[in-house]
Scaffold this motif. Structure first.
Motif, PDB file in Angstrom:
ATOM      1  N   LYS A 165       0.840  -1.200   0.000  1.00  0.00           N
ATOM      2  CA  LYS A 165       0.000   0.000   0.000  1.00  0.00           C
ATOM      3  C   LYS A 165       0.872   1.247   0.000  1.00  0.00           C
ATOM      4  CE  LYS A 165      -3.504  -2.341   2.708  1.00  0.00           C
ATOM      5  NZ  LYS A 165      -4.014  -2.478   4.063  1.00  0.00           N
ATOM      6  N   GLY A 166       2.141   1.067   0.362  1.00  0.00           N
ATOM      7  CA  GLY A 166       3.078   2.173   0.437  1.00  0.00           C
ATOM      8  C   GLY A 166       3.079   2.828   1.802  1.00  0.00           C
ATOM      9  N   ALA A 167       4.194   3.429   2.133  1.00  0.00           N
ATOM     10  CA  ALA A 167       4.327   4.120   3.418  1.00  0.00           C
ATOM     11  C   ALA A 167       5.474   5.114   3.343  1.00  0.00           C
ATOM     12  CB  ALA A 167       4.572   3.125   4.545  1.00  0.00           C
ATOM     13  N   ILE A 168       5.323   6.185   4.109  1.00  0.00           N
ATOM     14  CA  ILE A 168       6.378   7.196   4.190  1.00  0.00           C
ATOM     15  C   ILE A 168       7.182   6.964   5.459  1.00  0.00           C
ATOM     16  CG2 ILE A 168       5.033   8.899   2.929  1.00  0.00           C
ATOM     17  CD1 ILE A 168       5.583   9.846   6.402  1.00  0.00           C
ATOM     18  N   TRP A 169       8.335   7.593   5.520  1.00  0.00           N
ATOM     19  CA  TRP A 169       9.077   7.741   6.761  1.00  0.00           C
ATOM     20  C   TRP A 169       9.788   9.072   6.699  1.00  0.00           C
ATOM     21  CZ3 TRP A 169      10.906   4.579   2.896  1.00  0.00           C
ATOM     22  CH2 TRP A 169      12.230   4.747   2.484  1.00  0.00           C
ATOM     23  N   VAL A 170      10.102   9.600   7.853  1.00  0.00           N
ATOM     24  CA  VAL A 170      10.825  10.861   7.957  1.00  0.00           C
ATOM     25  C   VAL A 170      12.286  10.513   8.178  1.00  0.00           C
ATOM     26  CG1 VAL A 170      11.077  13.021   9.240  1.00  0.00           C
ATOM     27  CG2 VAL A 170       8.800  12.026   8.893  1.00  0.00           C
ATOM     28  N   THR A 171      13.158  11.175   7.458  1.00  0.00           N
ATOM     29  CA  THR A 171      14.582  10.876   7.553  1.00  0.00           C
ATOM     30  C   THR A 171      15.393  12.165   7.608  1.00  0.00           C
ATOM     31  OG1 THR A 171      16.459   9.793   6.435  1.00  0.00           O
ATOM     32  CG2 THR A 171      14.701  10.614   5.031  1.00  0.00           C
ATOM     33  N   ASN A 172      16.581  12.060   8.162  1.00  0.00           N
ATOM     34  CA  ASN A 172      17.494  13.193   8.182  1.00  0.00           C
ATOM     35  C   ASN A 172      18.641  12.971   7.195  1.00  0.00           C
ATOM     36  OD1 ASN A 172      18.718  11.155   9.610  1.00  0.00           O
ATOM     37  ND2 ASN A 172      19.319  12.421  11.346  1.00  0.00           N
ATOM     38  N   LYS A 173      18.494  11.972   6.337  1.00  0.00           N
ATOM     39  CA  LYS A 173      19.525  11.636   5.360  1.00  0.00           C
ATOM     40  C   LYS A 173      18.959  11.759   3.955  1.00  0.00           C
ATOM     41  CE  LYS A 173      21.595   8.359   8.553  1.00  0.00           C
ATOM     42  NZ  LYS A 173      21.952   6.952   8.781  1.00  0.00           N
ATOM     43  N   LYS A 174      19.781  12.271   3.027  1.00  0.00           N
ATOM     44  CA  LYS A 174      19.352  12.372   1.631  1.00  0.00           C
ATOM     45  C   LYS A 174      19.309  11.001   0.964  1.00  0.00           C
ATOM     46  CE  LYS A 174      20.006  16.861  -0.176  1.00  0.00           C
ATOM     47  NZ  LYS A 174      20.351  17.508  -1.412  1.00  0.00           N
ATOM     48  N   GLU A 175      20.231  10.151   1.316  1.00  0.00           N
ATOM     49  CA  GLU A 175      20.303   8.821   0.719  1.00  0.00           C
ATOM     50  C   GLU A 175      19.244   7.908   1.346  1.00  0.00           C
ATOM     51  OE1 GLU A 175      23.563   5.328   0.734  1.00  0.00           O
ATOM     52  OE2 GLU A 175      24.260   7.268  -0.023  1.00  0.00           O
ATOM     53  N   ILE A 176      18.584   7.124   0.517  1.00  0.00           N
ATOM     54  CA  ILE A 176      17.534   6.208   0.992  1.00  0.00           C
ATOM     55  C   ILE A 176      18.146   5.095   1.840  1.00  0.00           C
ATOM     56  CG2 ILE A 176      15.884   4.431   0.244  1.00  0.00           C
ATOM     57  CD1 ILE A 176      14.792   7.203  -0.139  1.00  0.00           C
ATOM     58  N   GLU A 177      17.580   4.921   3.022  1.00  0.00           N
ATOM     59  CA  GLU A 177      17.868   3.789   3.904  1.00  0.00           C
ATOM     60  C   GLU A 177      16.510   3.348   4.437  1.00  0.00           C
ATOM     61  OE1 GLU A 177      20.808   4.817   6.824  1.00  0.00           O
ATOM     62  OE2 GLU A 177      22.236   5.455   5.300  1.00  0.00           O
ATOM     63  N   ASN A 178      15.955   2.309   3.848  1.00  0.00           N
ATOM     64  CA  ASN A 178      14.569   1.927   4.041  1.00  0.00           C
ATOM     65  C   ASN A 178      14.346   1.124   5.328  1.00  0.00           C
ATOM     66  OD1 ASN A 178      12.009   0.648   3.827  1.00  0.00           O
ATOM     67  ND2 ASN A 178      12.062   0.899   1.618  1.00  0.00           N
ATOM     68  N   PRO A 179      13.597   1.677   6.294  1.00  0.00           N
ATOM     69  CA  PRO A 179      13.331   0.951   7.541  1.00  0.00           C
ATOM     70  C   PRO A 179      12.268  -0.133   7.386  1.00  0.00           C
ATOM     71  CG  PRO A 179      12.190   3.040   7.575  1.00  0.00           C
ATOM     72  CD  PRO A 179      13.008   3.013   6.311  1.00  0.00           C
ATOM     73  N   TYR A 180      11.484  -0.088   6.324  1.00  0.00           N
ATOM     74  CA  TYR A 180      10.436  -1.084   6.102  1.00  0.00           C
ATOM     75  C   TYR A 180      10.985  -2.354   5.460  1.00  0.00           C
ATOM     76  CZ  TYR A 180       7.355   2.847   7.033  1.00  0.00           C
ATOM     77  OH  TYR A 180       6.729   3.915   7.616  1.00  0.00           O
ATOM     78  N   MET A 181      11.943  -2.213   4.571  1.00  0.00           N
ATOM     79  CA  MET A 181      12.523  -3.363   3.882  1.00  0.00           C
ATOM     80  C   MET A 181      13.819  -3.819   4.551  1.00  0.00           C
ATOM     81  SD  MET A 181      10.473  -4.074   1.406  1.00  0.00           S
ATOM     82  CE  MET A 181       8.931  -3.381   1.967  1.00  0.00           C
ATOM     83  N   GLY A 182      14.424  -2.958   5.352  1.00  0.00           N
ATOM     84  CA  GLY A 182      15.651  -3.309   6.059  1.00  0.00           C
ATOM     85  C   GLY A 182      16.768  -3.679   5.099  1.00  0.00           C
ATOM     86  N   GLN A 183      17.562  -4.652   5.499  1.00  0.00           N
ATOM     87  CA  GLN A 183      18.732  -5.027   4.715  1.00  0.00           C
ATOM     88  C   GLN A 183      18.386  -5.854   3.489  1.00  0.00           C
ATOM     89  OE1 GLN A 183      21.972  -3.737   5.354  1.00  0.00           O
ATOM     90  NE2 GLN A 183      20.460  -2.474   6.412  1.00  0.00           N
ATOM     91  N   SER A 184      17.138  -6.321   3.378  1.00  0.00           N
ATOM     92  CA  SER A 184      16.760  -7.074   2.171  1.00  0.00           C
ATOM     93  C   SER A 184      16.647  -6.148   0.958  1.00  0.00           C
ATOM     94  CB  SER A 184      15.450  -7.831   2.389  1.00  0.00           C
ATOM     95  OG  SER A 184      14.366  -6.933   2.547  1.00  0.00           O
ATOM     96  N   MET A 185      16.213  -4.885   1.185  1.00  0.00           N
ATOM     97  CA  MET A 185      16.097  -3.891   0.111  1.00  0.00           C
ATOM     98  C   MET A 185      16.353  -2.501   0.702  1.00  0.00           C
ATOM     99  SD  MET A 185      12.757  -5.213  -2.005  1.00  0.00           S
ATOM    100  CE  MET A 185      13.023  -4.132  -3.390  1.00  0.00           C
ATOM    101  N   PRO A 186      17.570  -2.251   1.153  1.00  0.00           N
ATOM    102  CA  PRO A 186      17.840  -0.998   1.873  1.00  0.00           C
ATOM    103  C   PRO A 186      17.699   0.271   1.041  1.00  0.00           C
ATOM    104  CG  PRO A 186      19.891  -2.144   1.402  1.00  0.00           C
ATOM    105  CD  PRO A 186      18.769  -3.073   1.004  1.00  0.00           C
ATOM    106  N   LYS A 187      17.808   0.189  -0.255  1.00  0.00           N
ATOM    107  CA  LYS A 187      17.751   1.386  -1.114  1.00  0.00           C
ATOM    108  C   LYS A 187      16.402   1.549  -1.802  1.00  0.00           C
ATOM    109  CE  LYS A 187      21.969   2.349  -0.142  1.00  0.00           C
ATOM    110  NZ  LYS A 187      22.198   3.329   0.888  1.00  0.00           N
ATOM    111  N   CYS A 188      15.427   0.703  -1.446  1.00  0.00           N
ATOM    112  CA  CYS A 188      14.101   0.787  -2.059  1.00  0.00           C
ATOM    113  C   CYS A 188      13.390   2.039  -1.581  1.00  0.00           C
ATOM    114  CB  CYS A 188      13.276  -0.450  -1.684  1.00  0.00           C
ATOM    115  SG  CYS A 188      11.591  -0.404  -2.307  1.00  0.00           S
ATOM    116  N   GLY A 189      12.908   2.837  -2.493  1.00  0.00           N
ATOM    117  CA  GLY A 189      12.155   4.025  -2.132  1.00  0.00           C
ATOM    118  C   GLY A 189      12.623   5.254  -2.859  1.00  0.00           C
ATOM    119  N   LYS A 190      11.882   6.296  -2.627  1.00  0.00           N
ATOM    120  CA  LYS A 190      12.173   7.602  -3.217  1.00  0.00           C
ATOM    121  C   LYS A 190      11.977   8.653  -2.146  1.00  0.00           C
ATOM    122  CE  LYS A 190      12.743   6.419  -7.556  1.00  0.00           C
ATOM    123  NZ  LYS A 190      13.984   6.498  -8.197  1.00  0.00           N
TER     124      LYS A 190
END
Length: 190
Positions: A165-190
């Motif tokens: 369904k998709g989800a947002i997160w708030v980050t202080n980093k420009k580079e994507i580090e995905n907390p939903y996919m973790g290490q299986s897909m750490p760069k997934c997202g925009k």
């Protein structure tokens, strides 16, 4: 009225952007949008704005720590940092808020504290922690929109999170580090 129109425009633009994005073609380049408060304030309200923004530093610090632990697939550490977040949320002082803002913040705090408690209580179930991160992240975003912050923060989005369904997160980093996919897909997202 100007603030409301800006929020509506931002939501419409963000919605359109999110509809067009997906993880299938993502790479390590980030296109998340800043959610920082960039509105100019006059000198008489500047002190009030700084005071309100300073109140979020411990909340954001704990949220970012928890988010980082989920990104690294560490449920136990996410539970510990979520407890810090719960305490920071309970300690929040909204002394400089209007009555309307205080009412909105109170509702956000109740919800945020509940989600932080669930993340803390589920140190052995990272999937359940990530389910609560979905709503907690929306609460943190709303909190920033009302109170503001001096920190540079971004809103990132993963279309695969939350059962696709998709989800947002708030980050202080420009580079994507995905907390939903973790290490299986750490760069997934925009």
């Amino acid at each position: 009225m100007k603030k409301v129109n800006l929020k509506v425009i931002t939501v419409v633009m963000a919605g359109g952007f999110f509809v067009l994005t997906s993880c299938a073609g993502s790479d390590s380049a980030s296109t998340e949008k800043p959610t920082e408060n960039t509105e100019q304030v006059n000198s008489s309200t500047q002190t009030e704005e700084v005071t309100k923004k300073d109140n979020l530093s411990s909340i954001l610090s704990s949220y970012f720590e928890m988010w980082d632990n989920l990104t690294n697939d560490s449920a136990a550490d996410a539970a510990k940092s979520s407890e810090k977040l719960r305490i920071a949320l309970k300690d929040f002082q909204g002394a400089d808020l209007s009555n309307k803002e205080y009412k909105e913040i109170n509702e956000i705090m109740k919800s945020s504290i509940e989600h932080a408690e669930h993340i803390t209580e589920n140190a052995g179930d990272i999937h359940h922690q990530r389910e609560h991160l979905v709503l907690l992240s929306l609460d943190i975003k709303d909190l920033i929109e009302i109170v503001g912050t001096d920190q540079k923060v971004y809103e990132a989005y993963c279309p695969m999170a939350n059962n696709n369904k998709g989800a947002i997160w708030v980050t202080n980093k420009k580079e994507i580090e995905n907390p939903y996919m973790g290490q299986s897909m750490p760069k997934c997202g925009k």
